[in-house]
Motif scaffolding. Structure first.
Motif, PDB file in Angstrom:
ATOM      1  N   LEU A   1      -3.032  49.222  24.056  1.00  5.23           N
ATOM      2  CA  LEU A   1      -1.766  48.585  23.705  1.00  5.23           C
ATOM      3  C   LEU A   1      -0.659  49.515  24.195  1.00  5.23           C
ATOM      4  O   LEU A   1      -0.591  50.673  23.794  1.00  5.23           O
TER       5      LEU A   1
ATOM      6  N   GLY B   1      -2.765  45.029  16.770  1.00  2.00           N
ATOM      7  CA  GLY B   1      -3.924  45.919  16.810  1.00  2.00           C
ATOM      8  C   GLY B   1      -5.087  45.382  15.998  1.00  2.00           C
ATOM      9  O   GLY B   1      -6.248  45.459  16.421  1.00  2.00           O
TER      10      GLY B   1
ATOM     11  N   PRO C   1       5.425  50.352  22.592  1.00  2.00           N
ATOM     12  CA  PRO C   1       4.781  49.355  21.732  1.00  2.00           C
ATOM     13  C   PRO C   1       5.270  49.357  20.288  1.00  2.00           C
ATOM     14  O   PRO C   1       5.298  48.311  19.647  1.00  2.00           O
TER      15      PRO C   1
ATOM     16  N   LEU D   1       3.169  45.350  15.554  1.00  2.00           N
ATOM     17  CA  LEU D   1       2.106  46.015  16.321  1.00  2.00           C
ATOM     18  C   LEU D   1       0.838  46.194  15.492  1.00  2.00           C
ATOM     19  O   LEU D   1      -0.266  46.069  16.029  1.00  2.00           O
TER      20      LEU D   1
ATOM     21  N   VAL E   1       2.475  45.056  25.356  1.00  4.99           N
ATOM     22  CA  VAL E   1       2.885  44.201  24.240  1.00  4.99           C
ATOM     23  C   VAL E   1       4.385  43.949  24.228  1.00  4.99           C
ATOM     24  O   VAL E   1       4.847  43.045  23.521  1.00  4.99           O
TER      25      VAL E   1
ATOM     26  N   VAL F   1      -3.495  53.549  22.193  1.00  6.22           N
ATOM     27  CA  VAL F   1      -2.071  53.225  22.150  1.00  6.22           C
ATOM     28  C   VAL F   1      -1.311  54.388  22.777  1.00  6.22           C
ATOM     29  O   VAL F   1      -1.517  55.542  22.416  1.00  6.22           O
TER      30      VAL F   1
END
Length: 182
Positions: free
Chosen positions: A44, A59, A49, A55, A2, A73
């Motif tokens: 992610l 998500g 991130p 974020l 990301v 993550v």
């Protein structure tokens, strides 16, 4: 990924050297997700991130469009408040697998991550989340990158520090060709 941006300067990764000003927007990310099939696992990652302030929105879009069984993550754990907000505000389904990267205990972790408070930040994140895993539908783990012989020696020390929290560590061996971008 990301973002390439990162708030650490790890010896085994150089993603933070890549320009990050041309990141995908939320609208672009949603268009991509809308074109993809259902995925069992969505990861992610970055850079870091959680340097992206959006974020949680990313998500949420991943869950809505991709309907994963697991949202994964990976983080360095520095931004405890943002991480807690993400974990608490995200949809409770699917299971969240949060993997915090910790490469040794105290000063050894700080050395590898290139930040003199890396250990303190990451461990504070683990302490805040460990007792709440069931409540938050969260699986918390630690990923240890072993970059040299000292890392092998740190594995047991780290395992022993994590045991009271009920967190397991897993090891990954770094090698020259594994550097992220160079």
């Amino acid at each position: 990924t990301v973002t390439f941006a990162c708030n650490a300067r790890c010896v085994m990764c150089d993603s933070w050297r890549k320009p990050s000003e041309d990141e995908l927007t939320i609208e672009e990310i949603e268009r991509i997700f809308a074109q993809m099939p259902k995925l069992d696992v969505v990861r992610l990652t970055g850079g870091e991130p959680f340097v992206r302030k959006d974020l949680l929105e990313i998500g949420t879009l991943a869950v809505r469009h991709l309907r994963p069984i697991v949202l994964h993550v990976t983080t360095n754990g520095f931004l405890t408040d943002r991480i807690l907000e993400f974990v608490e505000r995200r949809p409770r389904r699917p299971l969240l697998h949060l993997l915090v990267s910790i490469d040794g205990v105290a000063e050894e972790h700080d050395r590898i991550r290139g930040h003199r408070h890396a250990w303190d930040f990451a461990f504070r994140t683990l302490e805040a989340l460990a007792p709440r895993q069931r409540e938050l539908n969260l699986h918390l783990g630690v990923n240890q990158t072993i970059v040299d012989r000292r890392g092998l020696e740190q594995y047991a020390k780290l395992r022993d520090r994590l045991a009271p929290l009920g967190i397991q560590n897993q090891a990954v061996i770094a090698y020259a060709e594994s550097a992220t971008y160079s």
